[in-house]
Write a protein that holds these residues in place. Structure first.
Motif, PDB file in Angstrom:
ATOM      1  N   ASP A   1       1.068   4.265  -2.738  1.00  9.54           N
ATOM      2  CA  ASP A   1       0.563   5.512  -2.776  1.00  9.54           C
ATOM      3  C   ASP A   1       1.608   6.402  -3.091  1.00  9.54           C
ATOM      4  O   ASP A   1       1.678   7.409  -3.703  1.00  9.54           O
TER       5      ASP A   1
ATOM      6  N   LEU B   1       1.158  13.397   1.984  1.00  7.16           N
ATOM      7  CA  LEU B   1       0.928  12.275   2.468  1.00  7.16           C
ATOM      8  C   LEU B   1       0.601  12.491   4.091  1.00  7.16           C
ATOM      9  O   LEU B   1       0.526  11.450   4.570  1.00  7.16           O
TER      10      LEU B   1
ATOM     11  N   CYS C   1      -1.615   1.413 -10.675  1.00  7.26           N
ATOM     12  CA  CYS C   1      -2.503   2.080  -9.676  1.00  7.26           C
ATOM     13  C   CYS C   1      -3.393   2.861 -10.315  1.00  7.26           C
ATOM     14  O   CYS C   1      -4.706   3.130  -9.710  1.00  7.26           O
TER      15      CYS C   1
ATOM     16  N   GLU D   1       0.766  -1.179  -0.120  1.00  4.30           N
ATOM     17  CA  GLU D   1       0.102  -0.168  -0.095  1.00  4.30           C
ATOM     18  C   GLU D   1       0.844   1.352   0.022  1.00  4.30           C
ATOM     19  O   GLU D   1       0.517   2.122  -0.854  1.00  4.30           O
ATOM     20  N   THR D   2       2.033   1.283   0.749  1.00  2.00           N
ATOM     21  CA  THR D   2       2.791   2.650   0.913  1.00  2.00           C
ATOM     22  C   THR D   2       3.414   2.703  -0.509  1.00  2.00           C
ATOM     23  O   THR D   2       3.346   3.849  -0.742  1.00  2.00           O
TER      24      THR D   2
ATOM     25  N   HIS E   1      -7.407   2.415  -9.456  1.00  2.00           N
ATOM     26  CA  HIS E   1      -8.304   3.864  -9.032  1.00  2.00           C
ATOM     27  C   HIS E   1      -9.299   4.177  -9.669  1.00  2.00           C
ATOM     28  O   HIS E   1     -10.329   4.199  -9.272  1.00  2.00           O
TER      29      HIS E   1
ATOM     30  N   HIS F   1      -6.170  -0.826  -3.044  1.00  2.62           N
ATOM     31  CA  HIS F   1      -4.823  -1.644  -2.573  1.00  2.62           C
ATOM     32  C   HIS F   1      -5.370  -3.006  -2.239  1.00  2.62           C
ATOM     33  O   HIS F   1      -4.788  -4.085  -1.882  1.00  2.62           O
TER      34      HIS F   1
ATOM     35  N   GLU G   1      -9.527   5.299  -2.689  1.00  2.00           N
ATOM     36  CA  GLU G   1      -8.071   5.257  -2.025  1.00  2.00           C
ATOM     37  C   GLU G   1      -7.637   3.955  -1.158  1.00  2.00           C
ATOM     38  O   GLU G   1      -6.676   3.417  -1.241  1.00  2.00           O
TER      39      GLU G   1
ATOM     40  N   GLU H   1       2.324   6.412  -7.005  1.00  2.26           N
ATOM     41  CA  GLU H   1       1.219   7.210  -7.709  1.00  2.26           C
ATOM     42  C   GLU H   1       1.262   8.503  -7.560  1.00  2.26           C
ATOM     43  O   GLU H   1       1.017   9.447  -8.418  1.00  2.26           O
TER      44      GLU H   1
END
Length: 145
Positions: free
Chosen positions: A29, A53, A94, A25-26, A98, A124, A120, A32
């Motif tokens: 993020d 973030l 990603c 996930e990180t 999304h 994931h 969001e 992206e």
């Protein structure tokens, strides 16, 4: 409340998949967001990443070092951050995922703000099978222009 639990091995598989999704996930993020910053601002800076973030500069720096080691980004001290070809591929994947989820949620009548927020998190953890169903549903339920 169920009167019977699913088989322990099946349930363990479900939880294992969720834990694996949390691990990536990180990475997803950051990659992206870097792609978005480059697209809009022609550059991605550590300070912008940390601010957007909601993390400290030190945290963002630590994650960026890991992303460098994993081959997703490159950078030099006091310079912009760049995506490697591997990073570009992941960012595109990603972004597509999304957008499919966002379109699906909006097609159900979810407000854009709530859909963005929910997409969001969902992006994931969604399986390829479910993602394809979302995509097909959205295509079948497109409103005429």
């Amino acid at each position: 409340m169920p009167k019977q639990l699913v088989d322990p091995q099946i349930q363990a598989k479900w939880f294992s998949r969720v834990r694996e999704a949390h691990k990536v996930e990180t990475t997803e993020d950051y990659v992206e967001l870097i792609a978005d910053l480059i697209h809009v601002n022609q550059e991605a800076r550590l300070s912008d990443l940390a601010q957007r973030l909601g993390v400290t500069h030190a945290t963002a720096s630590k994650v960026l070092n890991r992303l460098k080691e994993e081959g997703y980004v490159s950078s030099q001290p006091y310079r912009s951050i760049f995506l490697t070809p591997t990073g570009v591929d992941l960012a595109e994947k990603c972004k597509t995922r999304h957008q499919i989820i966002l379109n699906f949620l909006i097609s159900l009548g979810v407000s854009r703000e709530a859909a963005e927020y929910d997409a969001e998190g969902i992006e994931h953890h969604i399986s390829e099978e479910t993602l394809e169903k979302f995509k097909a549903f959205t295509a079948d339920h497109k409103k005429p222009d």
